[in-house]
Design an enzyme around this catalytic site. Structure first.
Site, short mmCIF file in Angstrom:
data_model
loop_
_atom_site.label_atom_id
_atom_site.label_comp_id
_atom_site.label_asym_id
_atom_site.label_seq_id
_atom_site.Cartn_x
_atom_site.Cartn_y
_atom_site.Cartn_z
N LYS A 154 -2.94 5.92 -4.40
CA LYS A 154 -4.06 6.78 -4.01
C LYS A 154 -4.02 8.13 -4.72
CE LYS A 154 -3.83 4.65 0.57
NZ LYS A 154 -2.43 4.49 0.94
N ASP B 44 0.84 -1.20 0.00
CA ASP B 44 0.00 0.00 0.00
C ASP B 44 0.87 1.25 0.00
OD1 ASP B 44 -2.94 1.07 0.76
OD2 ASP B 44 -1.42 2.25 1.82
N HIS C 119 -7.91 9.22 -1.98
CA HIS C 119 -7.24 9.20 -0.67
C HIS C 119 -8.13 9.80 0.43
CE1 HIS C 119 -2.89 9.22 1.07
NE2 HIS C 119 -3.76 8.91 2.00
N TYR D 201 2.83 9.86 -0.28
CA TYR D 201 3.96 9.36 0.51
C TYR D 201 5.31 9.66 -0.15
CZ TYR D 201 0.08 6.62 2.49
OH TYR D 201 -1.12 6.24 3.02
#
Ligand SMILES: NC(=O)c1ccc[n+]([C@@H]2O[C@H](COP(=O)([O-])OP(=O)(O)OC[C@H]3O[C@@H](n4cnc5c(N)ncnc54)[C@H](OP(=O)(O)O)[C@@H]3O)[C@@H](O)[C@H]2O)c1
Length: 323
Positions: A84, A50, A117, A55
């Site tokens: 996402k 994931d 997200h 990120y």
């Protein structure tokens, strides 16, 4: 469940491994280790990874996946990779380019799952958290149903196998489910979920619509000031969880991961520590009793570690609803 008991079928026919490797690292100094830890996670048996545009590690995570394919450890189809769609790309015309950008960073042809997200549209642009001169978040007004239609097109184009959402409350999910001309239902809703926030109402709602609930923060979240409320108790130090762990000769971490799998929740476990990554895959080696499950349910106290304070005041802020 498939025969190995490690994957569940999504409502679009694809399968998702019930245990996922979370790659979000909040400590700046550790971020560069995403490549190494993701490779290690795949080596020890994780098949679900994931990540997210937010990120800023998709280059390393993609490289890890590709290197484990190249060395023969896995085939692409063995890996379930989630990315996402970030909040500044919720306008329909920005959805496909955002996914293409992630794919370019990953150097992959497709992702297995692409999810919204947060239901929190923000002003488009380069900034992840666009703010005005007073430091106030600049929100955008986007109909999430239009965002969803753009995701459906990405699935049709083969850029993602499945599409879903994250941090949606049941009303926001309902809006998508009731959308005239809906082509694909969301396969999942990824939300914070652990024994202090068991999400029973949202879980029942999701199950009744054949939507998988994916749990993040399942180990109690990364306790980073400004992101997580540090006044909340540390989940893995809970005496009841520690006693159940002791009884099964397991760790509290394994107990909270196992708990989710046994209640039909897909669970993410983040670790950048090799010993703990190896430990977490052992979730398939034991079982909790129905009494243990009931006891853990009883620990619920509606504690949300990730308060998503950046979104407070946004018209679509999801956590004002009970579920
Ligand atoms: N959709 C969303 O909005 C959203 C939000 C948050 C997270 N996520 C996703 O969910 C993933 C997991 O959530 P999270 O990052 O909040 O953290 P988490 O999975 O709750 O983990 C919290 C911390 O537990 C530690 N840990 C891991 N295994 C352990 C073990 N066996 N024993 C003791 N401690 C252990 C890890 O530290 P070490 O690294 O030091 O082991 C980690 O920092 C993220 O990485 C991300 O992929 C999604």
């Amino acid at each position: 469940m498939d025969p190995k008991g490690q994957r569940v079928k999504l409502n679009d026919g694809h399968f998702i491994p019930v245990l996922g490797f979370g790659t979000a690292e909040t400590k700046e100094v550790l971020k560069s280790e995403a490549l190494e830890v993701t490779k290690f996670a795949i080596e020890v048996g994780f098949r679900h990874v994931d990540s997210a545009y937010l990120y800023q590690n998709e280059e390393q995570v993609g490289q890890a996946i590709r290197s484990k394919i190249a060395d023969g450890t896995v085939k692409r189809q063995d890996i379930f990779y989630t990315s996402k769609l970030w909040c500044t790309f919720l306008r329909p015309e920005l959805v496909r380019p955002a996914l293409e950008k992630s794919l370019k960073n990953l150097q992959l042809d497709y992702v297995d799952l692409y999810i919204i997200h947060f239901p929190l549209a923000m002003k488009p642009g380069e900034e992840l958290f666009p703010k005005d001169e007073n430091g106030k978040l600049m929100v955008d007004s986007v109909d999430l149903c239009h965002t969803w239609e753009a995701l459906e097109k990405c699935k049709d184009a083969g850029l993602t196998k499945s599409i879903g959402v994250s941090n949606f409350n049941h009303k926001q999910l309902e809006k998508i489910l009731n959308k005239p001309g809906l082509k694909y239902k969301p396969v999942c809703n990824q939300v914070e979920c652990h024994p202090y926030l068991i999400q029973s109402k949202l879980l029942d709602f999701c199950k009744s619509h054949d939507i998988v609930l994916v749990a993040y923060g399942s180990l109690g979240s990364q306790r980073i000031k400004g992101w997580v409320n540090l006044n909340h108790p540390v989940l893995l130090e809970d005496p009841v969880l520690c006693a159940i762990a002791k009884k099964h000769k397991q760790t509290p971490a394994l107990v909270v991961l196992r708990y989710q799998i046994q209640r039909g929740v897909v669970v993410l476990a983040k670790s950048y520590n090799k010993k703990r990554i190896k430990e977490n895959i052992k979730v398939f080696d034991f079982e909790l009793t129905p009494e243990d499950m009931k006891t853990i349910d009883g620990l619920n106290r509606n504690i949300r570690y990730n308060e998503i304070l950046f979104g407070a005041g946004h018209p679509e802020f999801p956590f004002s609803e009970e579920y």
